[in-house]
Design an enzyme around this catalytic site. Structure first.
Site, PDB file in Angstrom:
ATOM      1  N   GLY A 163    -116.989  95.011 108.073  1.00  0.00           N
ATOM      2  CA  GLY A 163    -117.130  96.467 108.063  1.00  0.00           C
ATOM      3  C   GLY A 163    -116.880  97.032 106.682  1.00  0.00           C
TER       4      GLY A 163
ATOM      5  CB  SER B 252    -113.243 104.852 104.975  1.00  0.00           C
ATOM      6  OG  SER B 252    -114.248 105.710 105.450  1.00  0.00           O
ATOM      7  CG  LEU B 253    -108.949 102.140 106.016  1.00  0.00           C
ATOM      8  CD1 LEU B 253    -107.844 101.616 106.926  1.00  0.00           C
ATOM      9  CD2 LEU B 253    -108.347 102.692 104.746  1.00  0.00           C
ATOM     10  N   GLY B 254    -112.533  99.385 104.737  1.00  0.00           N
ATOM     11  CA  GLY B 254    -113.078  98.078 104.334  1.00  0.00           C
ATOM     12  C   GLY B 254    -113.446  98.080 102.855  1.00  0.00           C
TER      13      GLY B 254
ATOM     14  NE  ARG C  68    -125.187 100.159 107.660  1.00  0.00           N
ATOM     15  CZ  ARG C  68    -125.073 101.157 106.777  1.00  0.00           C
ATOM     16  NH1 ARG C  68    -126.147 101.701 106.239  1.00  0.00           N
ATOM     17  NH2 ARG C  68    -123.885 101.600 106.420  1.00  0.00           N
TER      18      ARG C  68
ATOM     19  CG  ASN D 206    -104.881 105.164 113.742  1.00  0.00           C
ATOM     20  OD1 ASN D 206    -103.696 104.855 113.855  1.00  0.00           O
ATOM     21  ND2 ASN D 206    -105.282 106.383 113.435  1.00  0.00           N
TER      22      ASN D 206
ATOM     23  CB  ALA E 114    -110.455 105.554 101.953  1.00  0.00           C
TER      24      ALA E 114
ATOM     25  CE  LYS F 243    -101.231 105.997 111.030  1.00  0.00           C
ATOM     26  NZ  LYS F 243    -102.444 105.246 110.817  1.00  0.00           N
TER      27      LYS F 243
ATOM     28  CG  ASN G 167    -104.377 113.445 115.173  1.00  0.00           C
ATOM     29  OD1 ASN G 167    -103.333 113.874 114.681  1.00  0.00           O
ATOM     30  ND2 ASN G 167    -105.078 112.491 114.601  1.00  0.00           N
TER      31      ASN G 167
HETATM   32  P1  NAP Z   1    -115.531 103.728 109.013  1.00  0.00           P
HETATM   33  O1  NAP Z   1    -115.550 104.388 107.680  1.00  0.00           O
HETATM   34  O2  NAP Z   1    -116.343 104.337 110.118  1.00  0.00           O
HETATM   35  O3  NAP Z   1    -115.969 102.209 108.815  1.00  0.00           O
HETATM   36  C1  NAP Z   1    -116.168 101.340 109.887  1.00  0.00           C
HETATM   37  C2  NAP Z   1    -117.175 100.297 109.439  1.00  0.00           C
HETATM   38  O4  NAP Z   1    -117.288  99.304 110.446  1.00  0.00           O
HETATM   39  C3  NAP Z   1    -118.593 100.869 109.210  1.00  0.00           C
HETATM   40  O5  NAP Z   1    -118.985 100.528 107.908  1.00  0.00           O
HETATM   41  C4  NAP Z   1    -119.434 100.159 110.256  1.00  0.00           C
HETATM   42  O6  NAP Z   1    -120.734  99.791 109.823  1.00  0.00           O
HETATM   43  C5  NAP Z   1    -118.634  98.871 110.432  1.00  0.00           C
HETATM   44  N1  NAP Z   1    -118.989  98.158 111.654  1.00  0.00           N
HETATM   45  C6  NAP Z   1    -118.947  98.577 112.934  1.00  0.00           C
HETATM   46  N2  NAP Z   1    -119.381  97.602 113.762  1.00  0.00           N
HETATM   47  C7  NAP Z   1    -119.693  96.538 112.969  1.00  0.00           C
HETATM   48  C8  NAP Z   1    -120.199  95.232 113.219  1.00  0.00           C
HETATM   49  N3  NAP Z   1    -120.463  94.810 114.462  1.00  0.00           N
HETATM   50  N4  NAP Z   1    -120.405  94.396 112.174  1.00  0.00           N
HETATM   51  C9  NAP Z   1    -120.151  94.810 110.914  1.00  0.00           C
HETATM   52  N5  NAP Z   1    -119.675  96.038 110.608  1.00  0.00           N
HETATM   53  C10 NAP Z   1    -119.447  96.896 111.627  1.00  0.00           C
HETATM   54  O7  NAP Z   1    -114.045 103.612 109.577  1.00  0.00           O
HETATM   55  P2  NAP Z   1    -112.669 103.678 108.757  1.00  0.00           P
HETATM   56  O8  NAP Z   1    -112.340 105.109 108.478  1.00  0.00           O
HETATM   57  O9  NAP Z   1    -112.665 102.697 107.635  1.00  0.00           O
HETATM   58  O10 NAP Z   1    -111.651 103.211 109.889  1.00  0.00           O
HETATM   59  C11 NAP Z   1    -111.432 101.850 110.252  1.00  0.00           C
HETATM   60  C12 NAP Z   1    -110.114 101.802 111.042  1.00  0.00           C
HETATM   61  O11 NAP Z   1    -109.054 102.122 110.142  1.00  0.00           O
HETATM   62  C13 NAP Z   1    -110.037 102.847 112.169  1.00  0.00           C
HETATM   63  O12 NAP Z   1    -109.362 102.324 113.276  1.00  0.00           O
HETATM   64  C14 NAP Z   1    -109.240 103.982 111.544  1.00  0.00           C
HETATM   65  O13 NAP Z   1    -108.538 104.778 112.507  1.00  0.00           O
HETATM   66  C15 NAP Z   1    -108.284 103.199 110.659  1.00  0.00           C
HETATM   67  N6  NAP Z   1    -107.748 103.998 109.536  1.00  0.00           N
HETATM   68  C16 NAP Z   1    -108.610 104.641 108.681  1.00  0.00           C
HETATM   69  C17 NAP Z   1    -108.082 105.373 107.628  1.00  0.00           C
HETATM   70  C18 NAP Z   1    -108.975 106.099 106.647  1.00  0.00           C
HETATM   71  O14 NAP Z   1    -108.471 106.822 105.777  1.00  0.00           O
HETATM   72  N7  NAP Z   1    -110.283 105.967 106.713  1.00  0.00           N
HETATM   73  C19 NAP Z   1    -106.693 105.440 107.446  1.00  0.00           C
HETATM   74  C20 NAP Z   1    -105.853 104.758 108.322  1.00  0.00           C
HETATM   75  C21 NAP Z   1    -106.394 104.036 109.377  1.00  0.00           C
HETATM   76  P3  NAP Z   1    -121.910 100.846 109.510  1.00  0.00           P
HETATM   77  O15 NAP Z   1    -121.638 101.317 108.113  1.00  0.00           O
HETATM   78  O16 NAP Z   1    -123.123 100.004 109.616  1.00  0.00           O
HETATM   79  O17 NAP Z   1    -121.795 101.927 110.533  1.00  0.00           O
END
Ligand code: NAP
Length: 305
Positions: free
Chosen positions: A9, A12-14, A37, A105, A131, A184, A192
């Site tokens: 993935g 954002s975090l990835g 993709r 999360n 992020a 958390k 939220n």
């Molecule tokens: P995000 O930006 O939506 O990223 C998720 C990624 O997963 C997307 O790039 C999506 O691909 C990919 N994905 C989904 N299914 C997949 C699959 N089968 N194979 C490969 N890739 C796949 O989410 P995020 O914000 O990083 O959040 C990830 C987790 O971290 C969540 O649980 C969130 O609550 C937690 N978190 C996030 C933050 C933050 O600031 N963002 C902070 C703390 C915790 P596509 O691009 O193709 O859709």
């Protein structure tokens, strides 16, 4: 055993983790959703991380989950509702001794993932870093924070843990990662959903403190019943502290709803309500809040689970 960080993935975090590990010279490979993709990513030529006004580009190699070859170390950076299915598709590549880091999360998705890969070690993470995606393959590092990692089944620190420090990823090994995730989750449940239902930033809840406190009463009781008394202690004060410290911010759930994105409700408030029912604990305020949130999401055409 290979020391490559496979990152499932590139959202954002990835992206945030992949870019920092790559910058520190660690071997990193992205695993993307499908061939379309992957083609899109290859056309972009890599990931861009934006930190304040600094923009850095990283041409990190990528593949789809259909690629071959063993995976020894996997950072799962999907949303909670995507994690288990995404890992299941990689299960044949994750042999004995494989280690996964789960960034999701809330609670519930970690167990769903672990069921897919019973021979692998699953390390749980709780992150306060922030992020967001400015565009495909471009992520802004918006909020410095911290990461706690731990394994409820095995207290020993993984051999790769020093990679994080070398990559400038602030992290500590926690012997109570479940307590951290529960705390958390409780903070999230108290703040939220109400920001969505009252259509306000976090600080708007200062006008609804009686409602917030009543939810905290039930959440603290739930945490104690779930064997997490430390996570219950001081919850009311912590929730108010967070509301004040983040008064101008919009919660992640509020932003998901505003952008018509699926929320992680099933692994947050939904998980709390299911845990209460499992313990035979009446949680009328949390159940009512959950129903109102489900109704609100359904009315907007968004999934409610
Ligand atoms: P995000 O930006 O939506 O990223 C998720 C990624 O997963 C997307 O790039 C999506 O691909 C990919 N994905 C989904 N299914 C997949 C699959 N089968 N194979 C490969 N890739 C796949 O989410 P995020 O914000 O990083 O959040 C990830 C987790 O971290 C969540 O649980 C969130 O609550 C937690 N978190 C996030 C933050 C933050 O600031 N963002 C902070 C703390 C915790 P596509 O691009 O193709 O859709």
């Amino acid at each position: 055993m290979s020391s490559t960080w496979h990152i499932l993935g590139a959202g954002s975090l990835g992206t945030l983790w992949a870019c920092r590990l790559a910058r520190a010279g660690k071997a990193v490979r992205l695993i993307l959703r499908d061939a379309a993709r992957l083609a899109d990513y290859q056309a972009a030529g890599g990931l861009t991380l934006v930190e304040q006004d600094l923009r850095s580009h990283y041409a990190i190699p990528a593949e789809t989950c259909a690629a071959a070859g063993p995976i020894h170390r996997l950072l799962v950076a999907c949303k909670a509702y995507d994690a288990a299915l995404a890992v299941a598709r990689l299960a044949p590549r994750l042999g004995a001794g494989a280690e996964l880091v789960l960034l999701q999360n809330g609670l519930g998705s970690q167990d769903e993932v672990a069921e897919q890969v019973p021979h692998a070690r699953c390390v749980f993470a709780s992150s306060t870093e922030g992020a967001f995606r400015e565009a495909d393959w471009q992520v802004r590092f918006a909020g410095h924070g911290f990461n706690w990692l731990g394994d409820p089944a095995n207290p020993s620190v993984p051999t790769w843990f020093d990679d994080l420090q070398q990559a400038g990823i602030p992290a500590q090994w926690s012997l109570d990662i479940l307590g951290r995730l529960w705390r958390k989750l409780a903070l999230n449940c108290a703040i939220n959903p109400l920001t969505v239902l009252h259509d306000c930033p976090n600080g708007g809840l200062l006008g609804h403190l009686a409602e917030v406190n009543a939810l905290c009463d039930e959440l603290a009781e739930l945490l104690r019943r779930c064997g997490q008394p430390d996570a219950a202690s001081g919850l009311h004060e912590d929730v108010q502290r967070v509301i004040l410290a983040t008064a101008a911010n919009y919660s992640s759930m509020y932003q998901d709803v505003r952008h018509a994105r699926r929320t992680e409700i099933h692994y947050l408030l939904g998980h709390a309500c299911r845990a209460g029912r499992r313990h035979g604990l009446a949680l009328p305020k949390l159940e009512r809040l959950h129903q109102h949130l489900v109704d609100s999401l359904t009315a907007r055409g968004l999934p409610s689970a």
